[in-house]
Scaffold this motif. Sequence first.
Motif, mmCIF file in Angstrom:
data_model
loop_
_atom_site.group_PDB
_atom_site.id
_atom_site.type_symbol
_atom_site.label_atom_id
_atom_site.label_comp_id
_atom_site.label_asym_id
_atom_site.label_seq_id
_atom_site.Cartn_x
_atom_site.Cartn_y
_atom_site.Cartn_z
ATOM 1 N N TYR A 142 37.134 41.591 31.233
ATOM 2 C CA TYR A 142 37.747 41.792 32.541
ATOM 3 C C TYR A 142 38.134 43.258 32.716
ATOM 4 O O TYR A 142 37.970 43.838 33.799
ATOM 5 C CB TYR A 142 39.000 40.921 32.692
ATOM 6 N N GLU A 143 38.625 43.865 31.627
ATOM 7 C CA GLU A 143 39.032 45.262 31.696
ATOM 8 C C GLU A 143 37.865 46.159 32.101
ATOM 9 O O GLU A 143 38.054 47.144 32.835
ATOM 10 C CB GLU A 143 39.601 45.705 30.332
ATOM 11 N N SER A 170 47.052 36.392 34.802
ATOM 12 C CA SER A 170 46.728 36.370 33.374
ATOM 13 C C SER A 170 46.606 37.787 32.823
ATOM 14 O O SER A 170 46.966 38.040 31.662
ATOM 15 C CB SER A 170 45.423 35.594 33.132
ATOM 16 N N MET A 171 46.106 38.726 33.641
ATOM 17 C CA MET A 171 46.025 40.123 33.207
ATOM 18 C C MET A 171 47.421 40.697 32.984
ATOM 19 O O MET A 171 47.659 41.444 32.031
ATOM 20 C CB MET A 171 45.265 40.954 34.241
ATOM 21 N N ILE A 172 48.371 40.336 33.874
ATOM 22 C CA ILE A 172 49.754 40.780 33.693
ATOM 23 C C ILE A 172 50.323 40.201 32.403
ATOM 24 O O ILE A 172 51.000 40.894 31.631
ATOM 25 C CB ILE A 172 50.612 40.353 34.901
ATOM 26 N N ALA A 173 50.055 38.930 32.161
ATOM 27 C CA ALA A 173 50.577 38.269 30.967
ATOM 28 C C ALA A 173 50.082 38.934 29.691
ATOM 29 O O ALA A 173 50.824 39.043 28.703
ATOM 30 C CB ALA A 173 50.191 36.794 30.985
ATOM 31 N N HIS A 174 48.837 39.386 29.710
ATOM 32 C CA HIS A 174 48.252 39.978 28.499
ATOM 33 C C HIS A 174 48.495 41.480 28.394
ATOM 34 O O HIS A 174 48.743 42.002 27.297
ATOM 35 C CB HIS A 174 46.748 39.720 28.466
ATOM 36 N N ASN A 175 48.392 42.202 29.525
ATOM 37 C CA ASN A 175 48.381 43.660 29.473
ATOM 38 C C ASN A 175 49.608 44.324 30.082
ATOM 39 O O ASN A 175 49.767 45.541 29.957
ATOM 40 C CB ASN A 175 47.122 44.194 30.163
ATOM 41 N N THR A 180 47.960 46.411 34.629
ATOM 42 C CA THR A 180 47.242 45.587 35.598
ATOM 43 C C THR A 180 47.157 46.284 36.941
ATOM 44 O O THR A 180 46.147 46.182 37.658
ATOM 45 C CB THR A 180 47.922 44.211 35.749
ATOM 46 N N ASP A 181 48.191 47.024 37.305
ATOM 47 C CA ASP A 181 48.173 47.819 38.537
ATOM 48 C C ASP A 181 47.022 48.825 38.498
ATOM 49 O O ASP A 181 46.244 48.949 39.459
ATOM 50 C CB ASP A 181 49.513 48.531 38.708
ATOM 51 N N GLU A 182 46.899 49.538 37.391
ATOM 52 C CA GLU A 182 45.807 50.514 37.253
ATOM 53 C C GLU A 182 44.452 49.819 37.226
ATOM 54 O O GLU A 182 43.467 50.328 37.785
ATOM 55 C CB GLU A 182 46.006 51.337 35.973
ATOM 56 N N VAL A 333 48.407 42.956 44.521
ATOM 57 C CA VAL A 333 47.240 42.960 45.415
ATOM 58 C C VAL A 333 47.561 43.715 46.692
ATOM 59 O O VAL A 333 46.770 44.532 47.178
ATOM 60 C CB VAL A 333 46.792 41.520 45.733
ATOM 61 N N ASP A 334 48.752 43.486 47.234
ATOM 62 C CA ASP A 334 49.161 44.185 48.473
ATOM 63 C C ASP A 334 49.481 45.652 48.204
ATOM 64 O O ASP A 334 49.134 46.535 49.009
ATOM 65 C CB ASP A 334 50.376 43.495 49.085
ATOM 66 N N MET A 335 50.118 45.916 47.088
ATOM 67 C CA MET A 335 50.534 47.300 46.784
ATOM 68 C C MET A 335 49.340 48.245 46.651
ATOM 69 O O MET A 335 49.401 49.394 47.092
ATOM 70 C CB MET A 335 51.365 47.325 45.501
ATOM 71 N N VAL A 336 48.249 47.743 46.047
ATOM 72 C CA VAL A 336 47.076 48.631 45.873
ATOM 73 C C VAL A 336 46.129 48.548 47.069
ATOM 74 O O VAL A 336 45.102 49.228 47.086
ATOM 75 C CB VAL A 336 46.312 48.292 44.571
#
Length: 340
Positions: A142-143, A170-175, A180-182, A333-336
Amino acid sequence: MKKSFTKTILCAAFATATAGVALADEVNIYSYRQPDLIAPLLDAFTEKTGIETNVLFLDKGLVERMKAEGENSPADVILTVDISRLSNAKEEGVTEAVDSDAINSTIPAQYRDPDGHWFGVTTRGRVVYASKDRVAQDAITYEELADPKWKGKICIRSGQHSYNIGLIASMIAHNGEAATDEWLKGVKDNLARKPAGNDRAQAKSIYAGECDLGIGNTYYVGLMMTNDKEPEQKEWADAIKVLFPNSDARGTHVNISGMALAKHAPNKDAALQLMEFLASPQAQEIYAEQVFEYPVYPEAEPSDIVKSFGEIHPDPLPLDEIAKNRQKASELVDMVGFNN
């Protein structure tokens, strides 16, 4: 043949239950899944137990309807897709905890609520659809979707869709949130077009040469492969291969179709029998084959079509841990400006 109900007839039947007449040997199901997808499963349940099933299909507003009905709700069992919807049903107070050895023994802990309010029955992977002609590699993470080498080559549906919110959570949970923002910014920079359509539309875009990679659920591939009513979808499916991200590391993100006991179930005994049946290996294989998903029971086999996608190694992180990040995922999702 099992009775077939229109929405009008169902509403009338449920109105009877609402009036306080709980019909014996029946169970009322509020379902986000199309009735024809779950019909073989419910037919097998009725054949085994003699208990009839009534299904009300609601493509939206299921929880809101149950809250409005309150104690008079005729709903016995909720069938839905996506961890977000199951978690929301619990949070909104329309479910009741279930403690059943028959259910807990076949559904792994990672696919059930720690408090017993919801249970996964089948899983689907959130995978990468890749062009057979233009993508040589057979493994991805995914990365890697944020790698500039994919600039202008990725298609995806709305970032706010629950399937993508689950993946981002799930990306937030792992990374972590910052990483995840980046990552989201990088994926956005690699999009071939504005997020749009459903998962099948991403395969269609790959077939049309608009992009090389798409994000979608595994079961849509099976639906496309077997779509005799719209045979062009078979061409879309034939144009892609399924890549299971992070297979060699933490595993591929999976989501669930699941079940919950309604808080005010008028036919609770019958409802529990249905839930225990749905958790059985027999029912999971029927359900998984019908909807092209994976049974959650480790010993149950997926269908041959699902096996043809390749081997999946699911992320073992409990889904309730992922679900805790869904609000933050939506905010990112909204922030970016992902959908802009």
